[in-house]
Scaffold this active site. Structure first.
Site, PDB file in Angstrom:
ATOM      1  N   GLU A   1     -10.049  48.477  89.369  1.00 36.18           N
ATOM      2  CA  GLU A   1      -8.118  48.805  90.143  1.00 36.18           C
ATOM      3  C   GLU A   1      -7.979  47.230  89.610  1.00 36.18           C
ATOM      4  O   GLU A   1      -8.147  45.906  88.694  1.00 36.18           O
ATOM      5  CB  GLU A   1      -8.386  47.770  91.304  1.00 36.18           C
ATOM      6  CG  GLU A   1      -7.131  48.390  92.661  1.00 36.18           C
ATOM      7  CD  GLU A   1      -6.445  50.210  92.319  1.00 36.18           C
ATOM      8  OE1 GLU A   1      -6.495  50.278  91.232  1.00 36.18           O
ATOM      9  OE2 GLU A   1      -7.221  50.838  93.557  1.00 36.18           O
TER      10      GLU A   1
ATOM     11  N   THR B   1      -7.215  47.155  86.469  1.00 36.46           N
ATOM     12  CA  THR B   1      -7.759  46.496  85.524  1.00 36.46           C
ATOM     13  C   THR B   1      -7.241  47.284  83.679  1.00 36.46           C
ATOM     14  O   THR B   1      -7.423  47.135  82.834  1.00 36.46           O
ATOM     15  CB  THR B   1      -9.098  47.069  85.118  1.00 36.46           C
ATOM     16  OG1 THR B   1      -9.002  48.282  85.776  1.00 36.46           O
ATOM     17  CG2 THR B   1      -9.836  46.060  85.782  1.00 36.46           C
TER      18      THR B   1
ATOM     19  N   GLY C   1       4.764  55.757  99.818  1.00 33.97           N
ATOM     20  CA  GLY C   1       3.662  54.283  99.680  1.00 33.97           C
ATOM     21  C   GLY C   1       2.438  53.902 100.264  1.00 33.97           C
ATOM     22  O   GLY C   1       1.701  52.845 100.979  1.00 33.97           O
TER      23      GLY C   1
ATOM     24  N   SER D   1       0.407  57.437  94.952  1.00 40.19           N
ATOM     25  CA  SER D   1       1.010  57.183  93.307  1.00 40.19           C
ATOM     26  C   SER D   1       2.636  58.508  93.595  1.00 40.19           C
ATOM     27  O   SER D   1       2.398  59.354  92.368  1.00 40.19           O
ATOM     28  CB  SER D   1       0.370  57.039  92.524  1.00 40.19           C
ATOM     29  OG  SER D   1       0.900  56.575  91.088  1.00 40.19           O
TER      30      SER D   1
ATOM     31  N   SER E   1       5.150  58.510  93.016  1.00 39.76           N
ATOM     32  CA  SER E   1       6.646  57.892  91.002  1.00 39.76           C
ATOM     33  C   SER E   1       5.578  58.340  90.126  1.00 39.76           C
ATOM     34  O   SER E   1       5.874  58.943  89.499  1.00 39.76           O
ATOM     35  CB  SER E   1       6.134  56.689  91.460  1.00 39.76           C
ATOM     36  OG  SER E   1       5.530  55.046  91.730  1.00 39.76           O
TER      37      SER E   1
ATOM     38  N   ASP F   1      -2.129  55.620  86.574  1.00 39.80           N
ATOM     39  CA  ASP F   1      -1.642  56.825  87.379  1.00 39.80           C
ATOM     40  C   ASP F   1      -0.872  57.660  86.835  1.00 39.80           C
ATOM     41  O   ASP F   1      -0.933  59.138  87.347  1.00 39.80           O
ATOM     42  CB  ASP F   1      -0.761  56.232  88.247  1.00 39.80           C
ATOM     43  CG  ASP F   1      -1.227  54.821  89.175  1.00 39.80           C
ATOM     44  OD1 ASP F   1      -1.528  54.100  89.062  1.00 39.80           O
ATOM     45  OD2 ASP F   1      -0.021  53.725  89.660  1.00 39.80           O
TER      46      ASP F   1
HETATM   47  C1  GLA Z   1      -0.329  50.370  90.001  1.00 35.29           C
HETATM   48  C2  GLA Z   1       0.282  50.602  88.927  1.00 35.29           C
HETATM   49  C3  GLA Z   1      -0.929  50.999  87.712  1.00 35.29           C
HETATM   50  C4  GLA Z   1      -2.336  49.976  88.285  1.00 35.29           C
HETATM   51  C5  GLA Z   1      -2.974  49.776  89.910  1.00 35.29           C
HETATM   52  C6  GLA Z   1      -3.760  48.689  90.060  1.00 35.29           C
HETATM   53  O1  GLA Z   1      -1.031  51.894  91.264  1.00 35.29           O
HETATM   54  O2  GLA Z   1       0.838  51.696  88.234  1.00 35.29           O
HETATM   55  O3  GLA Z   1      -0.812  50.943  86.770  1.00 35.29           O
HETATM   56  O4  GLA Z   1      -1.722  49.035  87.673  1.00 35.29           O
HETATM   57  O5  GLA Z   1      -1.183  49.826  90.539  1.00 35.29           O
HETATM   58  O6  GLA Z   1      -4.860  49.408  89.514  1.00 35.29           O
END
Ligand code: GLA
Length: 394
Positions: free
Chosen positions: A41, A43, A129, A133, A135, A179
């Site tokens: 995470e 990274t 939220g 992900s 989005s 994501d």
């Molecule tokens: C969000 C971002 C990703 C990633 C995570 C954290 O989901 O969209 O690119 O950086 O946070 O790991």
């Protein structure tokens, strides 16, 4: 882990089409999944390792060509429509969901493709939220759809690169690639291990038969752009710049070693040091997690999740009181059920991801529903995650 590959039209999309007298004749139909992330995470934007999986929750897209010089877009979940003139202009429209789609069209235009007039209807079942992900599912689905319709022939990894560029330059949020990459390249067989520097990825074999990944939603919502996410991106860049002064050969922060970090410690602000320490340690944990999962060593896998949470909460400081509560409550009160837990995604709210023994889930839910309400005045939501295929036609 179950795999759900049946994707009939979601009932609320069907109802929307009927209510708006929109004919159900769509030659193009795609499913674009959300994602979970097991470990790795914060990274991705440091060129590090991540271990995400695409899931069976996501967004369905239905499209057909139309007359005129505009995209007619229908966001079923929001009950909103928008006519987006073509070609898309570099300025944002100001409506976030439209801009996520417009940014993808704009990237195709930049690559020399002419996007035809289309009517596009989309809707999904990713809780907003929650950190799964939605989005990225929106961006990835639009990119996949345009790639098919204009016959661009862009590979899935390169579609993810295009989506990330849109997020970074058109939307203006400095996210990494995890994501979008997971959504477009995920496999129903399990998580992938992705090197965000080279974009090489491989399947992760998880030998955890009696366990599942349970997400627990703190119901605290976050927006990456307005959170401290961009600050963390800058802090990591600052750490890399300092390391590079002494070790110019280090290509990205995730590939620095703890020894190199220690060697420049006295030149770093204490906060920047902690951010960098977290990133380097987290990268090591991704390798360790792969080994633990393949051996079926769920105790070790759980310990790694807990270590990541401590790092994200104390050193990287992207957690919040509510999520810390959920993480502690689960591991302390249900040690036989919850092997480990950590905050997932961008942070500042959203879900914890928990490696749990399936049999203990009902008791865990009952306890948390009242304990979390007593502590924070809200009821958490629970999602038992099914890993599913990456973006595909339906
Ligand atoms: C969000 C971002 C990703 C990633 C995570 C954290 O989901 O969209 O690119 O950086 O946070 O790991």
């Amino acid at each position: 882990m179950k795999v759900n590959s049946s994707h009939a039209m979601l009932p609320h999309i069907d109802a929307y089409l009927v209510a708006h007298a929109i004919p159900q004749e769509f030659p193009y139909a795609y499913f674009s999944p959300g994602r979970i992330n097991i470990i790795g995470e914060h990274t991705d934007y440091t060129g590090g390792l991540v271990m995400p999986a695409s899931i069976d929750k996501g967004i369905q897209f239905y499209a057909r060509q139309r007359e005129g010089a505009a995209l007619k877009l229908h966001a079923v979940d929001l009950n909103e429509s928008f006519e987006l003139a073509l070609p898309v202009r570099p300025e944002k429209t100001g409506l976030l969901w439209v801009d996520y789609l417009a940014g993808i069209v704009y990237e195709f235009q930049l690559q020399g493709f002419e996007v035809p007039a289309l009517e596009i209807v989309f809707g999904g079942n990713v809780p907003r939220g929650s950190g799964m992900s939605s989005s990225a599912a929106l961006e990835g689905g639009m990119a996949f759809l345009l790639n098919e319709i204009v016959g661009a022939g862009i590979s899935r990894p390169q579609l993810a690169v295009l989506c990330r560029r849109s997020s970074n330059s058109y939307i203006g949020v400095p996210t990494g690639i995890m994501d979008q990459f997971a959504s477009l390249n995920g496999s129903p067989d399990g998580p992938i291990k992705l090197n965000c520097d080279t974009l090489q990825f491989s399947p992760v074999l998880a030998n955890t038969p009696d366990c599942t990944w349970l997400l627990i939603n703190s119901m605290v919502t976050h927006e990456l752009g307005s959170s401290e996410y961009p600050v963390r991106v800058r802090e990591c860049a600052a750490a890399l710049a300092a390391i590079k002064q002494q070790y110019p050969e280090v290509p990205c922060l995730s590939q620095a070693t703890k020894d190199q970090l220690e060697a420049v410690k006295n030149k770093l602000d204490e906060t920047i040091y902690r951010r960098a320490y977290y990133v380097i340690a987290e990268n090591e944990r991704v390798h360790a997690m792969e080994t633990a999962l393949s051996r079926g060593d769920i105790a070790r896998a759980g310990a790694l999740l807990n270590a990541t949470h401590r790092g994200l909460s104390d050193d990287f400081e992207v957690s919040c009181e509510e999520v810390d509560f959920l993480q502690q409550e689960t591991i302390n009160h249900f040690p036989d059920t919850v092997m480990g837990a950590r905050i997932m995604g961008g942070g500042f709210g959203g879900c914890t991801i928990n490696l749990v023994k399936t049999v203990g889930i009902p008791a865990l839910k009952t306890h948390l529903l009242s304990a979390y309400f007593d502590a924070h005045g809200q009821r958490p939501e629970f999602y038992e995650v099914n890993i599913g295929a990456g973006t595909h036609a339906i």
